[in-house]
Scaffold this motif. Structure first.
Motif, PDB file in Angstrom:
ATOM      1  N   ASP A  99      40.297  99.286  57.538  1.00  0.00           N
ATOM      2  CA  ASP A  99      41.055  99.350  56.350  1.00  0.00           C
ATOM      3  C   ASP A  99      40.605  99.901  54.989  1.00  0.00           C
ATOM      4  O   ASP A  99      41.383 100.809  54.159  1.00  0.00           O
ATOM      5  N   THR A 102      40.857 103.911  55.231  1.00  0.00           N
ATOM      6  CA  THR A 102      42.035 104.246  55.145  1.00  0.00           C
ATOM      7  C   THR A 102      42.681 104.438  53.667  1.00  0.00           C
ATOM      8  O   THR A 102      43.182 105.258  53.030  1.00  0.00           O
ATOM      9  N   THR A 103      42.275 103.068  53.005  1.00  0.00           N
ATOM     10  CA  THR A 103      42.398 103.092  51.667  1.00  0.00           C
ATOM     11  C   THR A 103      41.936 104.120  50.921  1.00  0.00           C
ATOM     12  O   THR A 103      42.289 104.564  49.864  1.00  0.00           O
TER      13      THR A 103
END
Length: 125
Positions: A99, A102-103
């Motif tokens: 995550d 992805t961020t």
């Protein structure tokens, strides 16, 4: 039928969490054609999740990330950057490596889009 079964098995507080998560999923279906509607649903989901789970829960971070995607789509890059930054903080707190990646990619995409916009402005002058 599966959603109904999930609600029957879940404790009452979990009903609201499932509702909020369902709003996010529904918002994703509207993201391309009706981003304003998707934004409203994500913001409703975020309010529910923040209330029930607290500010630093990964489900809150995911919802904020989706709101950042919508802001990016609507070319509200400063708002998108704020969302990505907030979700990144939560993901880092919990050590969610995928995550985080992805961020960071979302933040990079905004930077790329902003650079292209500045170049286009300079070229047209």
């Amino acid at each position: 039928r599966t959603a109904k079964t999930a609600l029957q098995l879940a404790p009452p507080q979990q009903h609201s969490i499932l509702l909020a998560q369902g709003l996010v999923v529904l918002a994703q279906t509207y993201q391309e054609d009706k981003p304003e509607r998707a934004m409203k649903q994500c913001q409703q989901a975020l309010a529910i999740l923040r209330y029930l789970l607290g500010e630093d829960h990964v489900d809150v971070a995911l919802t904020i990330y989706h709101i950042g995607n919508l802001h990016t789509q609507l070319e509200c890059f400063d708002l998108a950057k704020d969302c990505y930054t907030e979700s990144l903080r939560i993901y880092q707190m919990h050590g969610h490596a995928m995550d985080i990646c992805t961020t960071l990619a979302g933040l990079g995409w905004i930077q790329l889009l902003q650079n292209q916009n500045e170049l286009a402005l300079q070229t047209s002058m």
